[in-house]
Design a protein around this motif. Structure first.
Motif, short mmCIF file in Angstrom:
data_model
loop_
_atom_site.label_atom_id
_atom_site.label_comp_id
_atom_site.label_asym_id
_atom_site.label_seq_id
_atom_site.Cartn_x
_atom_site.Cartn_y
_atom_site.Cartn_z
N GLY A 12 0.83 -1.19 0.00
CA GLY A 12 0.00 0.00 0.00
C GLY A 12 0.87 1.24 0.00
O GLY A 12 2.05 1.19 -0.37
N TYR A 13 0.25 2.32 0.37
CA TYR A 13 0.93 3.62 0.38
C TYR A 13 0.79 4.20 1.78
O TYR A 13 -0.33 4.49 2.20
CB TYR A 13 0.31 4.55 -0.66
N GLY A 14 1.90 4.34 2.47
CA GLY A 14 1.82 4.81 3.86
C GLY A 14 0.95 3.88 4.66
O GLY A 14 1.12 2.66 4.62
N ARG A 17 -3.55 0.54 3.10
CA ARG A 17 -3.26 -0.77 2.54
C ARG A 17 -4.13 -0.97 1.30
O ARG A 17 -5.33 -0.71 1.33
CB ARG A 17 -3.56 -1.83 3.58
N VAL A 18 -3.50 -1.39 0.22
CA VAL A 18 -4.22 -1.59 -1.04
C VAL A 18 -4.35 -3.08 -1.37
O VAL A 18 -5.41 -3.55 -1.79
CB VAL A 18 -3.51 -0.84 -2.20
N LEU A 19 -3.30 -3.84 -1.18
CA LEU A 19 -3.34 -5.29 -1.43
C LEU A 19 -3.41 -6.02 -0.10
O LEU A 19 -2.60 -5.77 0.79
CB LEU A 19 -2.09 -5.74 -2.20
N PRO A 37 -11.69 -4.02 -11.69
CA PRO A 37 -12.19 -2.65 -11.87
C PRO A 37 -11.15 -1.60 -11.49
O PRO A 37 -10.14 -1.93 -10.88
CB PRO A 37 -13.38 -2.58 -10.92
N ASN A 38 -11.43 -0.35 -11.83
CA ASN A 38 -10.56 0.76 -11.44
C ASN A 38 -10.38 0.76 -9.94
O ASN A 38 -11.34 0.56 -9.20
CB ASN A 38 -11.17 2.11 -11.85
N GLY A 39 -9.15 1.00 -9.52
CA GLY A 39 -8.88 1.13 -8.09
C GLY A 39 -8.76 -0.19 -7.36
O GLY A 39 -8.58 -0.22 -6.14
N ALA A 40 -8.80 -1.31 -8.09
CA ALA A 40 -8.73 -2.63 -7.44
C ALA A 40 -7.35 -2.91 -6.86
O ALA A 40 -7.21 -3.76 -5.98
CB ALA A 40 -9.09 -3.72 -8.44
N GLY A 41 -6.34 -2.23 -7.42
CA GLY A 41 -4.97 -2.45 -6.94
C GLY A 41 -4.08 -3.12 -7.97
O GLY A 41 -3.00 -3.61 -7.63
N LYS A 42 -4.50 -3.12 -9.24
CA LYS A 42 -3.73 -3.80 -10.28
C LYS A 42 -2.36 -3.14 -10.49
O LYS A 42 -1.34 -3.81 -10.56
CB LYS A 42 -4.53 -3.80 -11.60
N THR A 43 -2.38 -1.80 -10.59
CA THR A 43 -1.12 -1.07 -10.75
C THR A 43 -0.23 -1.26 -9.53
O THR A 43 0.98 -1.47 -9.64
CB THR A 43 -1.42 0.43 -10.98
N THR A 44 -0.86 -1.22 -8.36
CA THR A 44 -0.10 -1.40 -7.12
C THR A 44 0.55 -2.79 -7.09
O THR A 44 1.68 -2.94 -6.63
CB THR A 44 -1.03 -1.20 -5.91
N LEU A 45 -0.16 -3.78 -7.61
CA LEU A 45 0.39 -5.14 -7.66
C LEU A 45 1.67 -5.16 -8.50
O LEU A 45 2.69 -5.71 -8.07
CB LEU A 45 -0.65 -6.11 -8.23
N LEU A 46 1.63 -4.54 -9.67
CA LEU A 46 2.84 -4.52 -10.51
C LEU A 46 3.95 -3.74 -9.82
O LEU A 46 5.12 -4.14 -9.85
CB LEU A 46 2.55 -3.93 -11.89
N ARG A 47 3.59 -2.65 -9.19
CA ARG A 47 4.60 -1.86 -8.45
C ARG A 47 5.20 -2.67 -7.32
O ARG A 47 6.39 -2.54 -7.02
CB ARG A 47 3.97 -0.59 -7.87
N ALA A 48 4.38 -3.48 -6.69
CA ALA A 48 4.88 -4.32 -5.59
C ALA A 48 5.86 -5.36 -6.15
O ALA A 48 6.89 -5.64 -5.54
CB ALA A 48 3.72 -5.00 -4.88
N PRO A 83 5.52 0.76 -17.02
CA PRO A 83 4.42 1.35 -16.25
C PRO A 83 3.34 1.94 -17.13
O PRO A 83 3.56 2.21 -18.31
CB PRO A 83 5.11 2.44 -15.43
N GLU A 84 2.19 2.16 -16.52
CA GLU A 84 1.10 2.87 -17.19
C GLU A 84 1.66 4.25 -17.54
O GLU A 84 2.38 4.83 -16.74
CB GLU A 84 -0.04 3.02 -16.18
N GLY A 85 1.35 4.76 -18.71
CA GLY A 85 1.93 6.05 -19.09
C GLY A 85 3.33 5.89 -19.64
O GLY A 85 3.98 6.86 -20.01
N ASP A 160 1.69 -2.68 -17.68
CA ASP A 160 0.54 -2.02 -17.07
C ASP A 160 -0.27 -1.29 -18.13
O ASP A 160 0.20 -0.28 -18.69
CB ASP A 160 1.03 -1.04 -15.99
N GLU A 161 -1.46 -1.79 -18.42
CA GLU A 161 -2.39 -1.16 -19.37
C GLU A 161 -1.72 -0.76 -20.68
O GLU A 161 -1.79 0.41 -21.06
CB GLU A 161 -3.00 0.11 -18.75
N PRO A 162 -1.10 -1.72 -21.38
CA PRO A 162 -0.42 -1.33 -22.62
C PRO A 162 -1.35 -0.68 -23.65
O PRO A 162 -0.89 0.10 -24.48
CB PRO A 162 0.17 -2.63 -23.15
N GLU A 193 -4.72 -5.20 -17.74
CA GLU A 193 -5.33 -4.66 -18.95
C GLU A 193 -6.84 -4.46 -18.80
O GLU A 193 -7.54 -5.35 -18.34
CB GLU A 193 -5.01 -5.62 -20.11
N GLN A 194 -7.30 -3.28 -19.18
CA GLN A 194 -8.74 -3.00 -19.20
C GLN A 194 -9.42 -3.77 -20.33
O GLN A 194 -10.57 -4.17 -20.21
CB GLN A 194 -9.00 -1.51 -19.46
N ASN A 195 -8.66 -3.94 -21.43
CA ASN A 195 -9.22 -4.66 -22.56
C ASN A 195 -9.09 -6.16 -22.30
O ASN A 195 -8.13 -6.82 -22.70
CB ASN A 195 -8.50 -4.25 -23.84
#
Ligand code: ATP
Length: 237
Positions: A12-14, A17-19, A37-48, A83-85, A160-162, A193-195
């Protein structure tokens, strides 16, 4: 075997907790899709997985512990994160961006050989070598980000979301290339991936993440056939 093993992963962040205890395994050479869905923690998982956020729990690749190590050390163990972006360096040229991807390696002949390999996957990059990355189209930038990640000769590629912001044709081409990389280099891939159609089209296994927990796991065919997934992520039924 260079399997990726994730067990009871908390991140998580500070204090947020996200995962909340995520567990899954990706066999060497397989593609694993992470949906949700958005905000589920997918990006955080890859960051972890790539060490960008702090974790508790187990992350191993081929038996080597990655959890708790720095992003740099994790990259040296063969984990490349797109990463995304995209994270390309806009003012630098295409060639400079690609060479930066090899920063953890010794250089020399191997790097030149890898550049050649990347141009066969992404011929368009070869025609743009001296151009600033910022002048590329969205699709070309995503290809550059992927090419740069490949310069690491990764054992594990985290995407992340290619498809984000790309036209459908460009996205399909990108996924075709990811599939070719996976097949030819035996690179293990975890793709967020959203798609869902596209991701399930190249994945063997998939997991659905909701509010930081895996709520459904299975083969790509099983996940595609799931009523709930079909409604939420595939847009039919
Ligand atoms: P999306 O598809 O919208 O990117 P996601 O499934 O990738 O969603 P995350 O980006 O991992 O989800 O976000 C999960 C949660 O973590 C969200 O509640 C988000 O607000 C929070 N979060 C993400 N990044 C940070 C950050 N840098 N600092 C604090 N909280 C964050």
């Amino acid at each position: 075997m260079s399997d990726l093993v994730v067990a009871d992963l908390v991140a998580g962040y500070g204090d947020a907790r996200v995962l909340h205890g995520v567990s899954f395994t990706v066999r060497e050479g397989e593609v694993c899709a992470i949906l949700g869905p958005n905000g589920a923690g997918k990006t955080t998982l890859l960051r972890a997985l790539s060490g960008v956020v702090r974790v508790r729990g187990t992350v191993t690749l081929g038996g080597t512990t990655l959890a708790g190590r720095s992003p740099d050390t994790i990259a040296r163990h063969g984990v490349a994160h797109v990463p995304e972006g995209r994270g390309t360096f806009m003012p630098l040229t295409v060639e400079e961006n690609l060479r930066l991807g090899a920063y953890v390696r010794r250089g020399g002949a191997e790097v030149e050989e890898d550049l050649g390999r990347i141009y066969t996957y992404f011929p368009v990059l070869k025609t743009r070598l001296k151009q600033a990355a910022g002048s590329l189209s969205g699709g070309e930038q995503q290809m550059l980000a992927l090419g740069r990640a490949l310069m690491l000769r990764p054992r594990l590629l985290l995407l992340d979301e290619p498809s984000l912001g790309l036209a459908p044709l460009v996205t399909r081409e990108l996924f075709r290339i990811v599939q070719a990389i996976n097949a030819e280099e035996r690179t293990t891939v975890v793709v967020v991936e959203q798609n869902a159609h596209l991701a399930l089209g190249i994945a063997q296994q998939a997991h659905v993440l909701e509010t930081g927990r895996i709520v459904l796991s299975g083969t790509a065919a099983e996940i595609r056939a799931d009523e709930q997934v079909a409604q939420s992520y595939l847009g039919y039924r």
